[in-house]
Design an enzyme around this catalytic site. Structure first.
Site, PDB file in Angstrom:
ATOM      1  N   CYS A 184      -0.273  -9.230   3.105  1.00 18.85           N
ATOM      2  CA  CYS A 184       0.576  -9.004   1.930  1.00 18.85           C
ATOM      3  C   CYS A 184       1.549  -7.857   2.167  1.00 18.85           C
ATOM      4  CB  CYS A 184      -0.316  -8.721   0.717  1.00 18.85           C
ATOM      5  SG  CYS A 184       0.618  -8.306  -0.752  1.00 18.85           S
ATOM      6  N   CYS A 191       2.036  -5.584  -0.911  1.00 19.87           N
ATOM      7  CA  CYS A 191       0.923  -4.666  -1.214  1.00 19.87           C
ATOM      8  C   CYS A 191       0.847  -3.504  -0.219  1.00 19.87           C
ATOM      9  CB  CYS A 191      -0.423  -5.393  -1.173  1.00 19.87           C
ATOM     10  SG  CYS A 191      -0.419  -6.997  -1.941  1.00 19.87           S
ATOM     11  N   ASP A 192       1.032  -3.785   1.064  1.00 23.27           N
ATOM     12  CA  ASP A 192       0.671  -2.797   2.089  1.00 23.27           C
ATOM     13  C   ASP A 192       1.841  -2.141   2.824  1.00 23.27           C
ATOM     14  OD1 ASP A 192      -2.007  -3.160   1.531  1.00 23.27           O
ATOM     15  OD2 ASP A 192      -2.205  -4.826   2.928  1.00 23.27           O
TER      16      ASP A 192
END
Ligand SMILES: Cc1cc2nc3c(=O)[nH]c(=O)nc-3n(C[C@H](O)[C@H](O)[C@H](O)COP(=O)(O)OP(=O)(O)OC[C@H]3O[C@@H](n4cnc5c(N)ncnc54)[C@H](O)[C@@H]3O)c2cc1C
Length: 310
Positions: free
Chosen positions: A130, A133-134
């Protein structure tokens, strides 16, 4: 012993938990993460009543409400379901297990994996599924994005805003992403295209230090030095650990009737893990509520839920 265990804390599972708890069912949610795929949408604007917001924020609201009504959240990956005398036992990858009278399967889709050496070992230590997200973890560092569809191409463009150098690794020489996005990609000097190439191994000691790639035309192998590897090759349903109990279709989605009953009494399924069309957060939430109400009706011997207010 829980009245109901819900596997998955995405829009479906969290909504099911709200409904189950409001019916005073002792409810646990077992999940790998909280929020599921909705977390990946940085700007969700088609969930009615909330106004546009980050998917993570919307899912935090769902979580707060589910916990507020009394749901217990157990973090972990379910990998086993057995029938017991009184219901079901759900086993987790960490060896724990929990019992319940009824089960709601709401664990959506999981990122497709490459199946290459060290991929699983470095998940969370440089390998991610992701970008949204990261990515902040890789500010001013070098990353590789793997894939050729919209999420990979958009992921590479997003990465290029923060990372020092971005490689986009794709097994073909053209992309499946929208043309306008591909155009932006070609103009971005910070993104190196590694085409006709497959990733063969994640390289590193404690954390990711590189990715080995092979050109499928020339057979040449090389290792790109990167700190992060984003695998953006789509999503699949994984119903392997419940297929001995419930019927699935050719896509391995769990077959349900209009009230979310599976082929096994006491097991309900809802959301992206089922064949219900138009996979969307609002639909997942609606299906989750149906599953919980039907579960309640089943637990109370068919008396408990109002099917229609008229
Ligand atoms: C990039 C992207 C953008 C999207 N944008 C939008 C949008 O703008 N608007 C919209 O309405 N929809 C959007 N969607 C679709 C929407 O996110 C999904 O339809 C919705 O999230 C489905 O919810 P779900 O709860 O059924 O499944 P998921 O969201 O997949 O949640 C499943 C949950 O189960 C957990 N889980 C999985 N396997 C296990 C296991 N073995 N054990 C325990 N837990 C497990 C996961 O960690 C997760 O928490 C988007 C999807 C993607 C991928």
């Amino acid at each position: 012993m829980y009245d109901v265990i819900i596997v998955g804390a995405g829009a479906t599972g969290l909504t099911a938990a709200i409904y189950a708890c409001r019916k005073k069912l002792k409810t646990a949610i077992i999940s790998i993460d909280v929020g599921g795929q909705t977390n990946l949408t940085s700007h969700i604007e088609n969930y009615p009543g909330t106004g546009p917001m980050h998917g993570i924020e919307l899912m935090q609201r769902f979580q707060n409400e589910a916990i507020g009504f009394g749901a217990e959240l157990i973090m972990g990956k379910a990998n086993k379901v057995d029938k017991t005398d009184n219901g079901f036992r759900v086993g987790l990858a960490n060896g724990e297990s929990y019992e319940c009278k009824a089960l709601i399967l709401a664990y959506g889709k999981v990122p497709r994996s490459l199946g290459i050496e060290n991929e699983e070992k470095f998940l969370g230590r440089g390998v991610s599924t992701c970008v949204t997200c990261d990515l902040p973890l890789f500010k001013n560092r070098d990353v590789a994005v793997i894939g050729g569809g919209n999420s990979a191409v958009e992921g590479a463009l997003e990465s290029a805003t923060i990372a020092k150098k971005v490689y986009l690794i794709h097994r073909r020489d053209s992309f499946r992403a929208d043309e306008i996005t591909v155009e932006k990609l070609k103009q971005n000097k910070n993104i190196g295209l590694v085409l006709n190439s497959i990733s063969t191994k994640v390289v590193g000691d404690k954390n990711v230090e590189g990715i080995e790639v092979e050109n499928i035309v020339t057979k040449e192998k090389k290792t790109l030095k990167v700190d992060g590897v984003f695998i953006e090759i789509g999503y699949v349903v994984d119903t392997s650990f419940v297929q001995h109990l419930v019927k699935v279709n050719e896509k391995k989605e769990i077959i349900v009737d209009e009230k979310c009953n599976t082929s096994h009494a006491g097991i309900f399924a809802a959301g992206d893990i089922t064949p219900v069309p138009y996979k969307q957060t609002v639909i997942a939430a609606g299906e989750g509520s149906k599953a919980a109400l039907e579960c309640y009706r089943w637990l109370t011997g068919g008396k408990g839920a109002v099917l229609d207010w008229s």
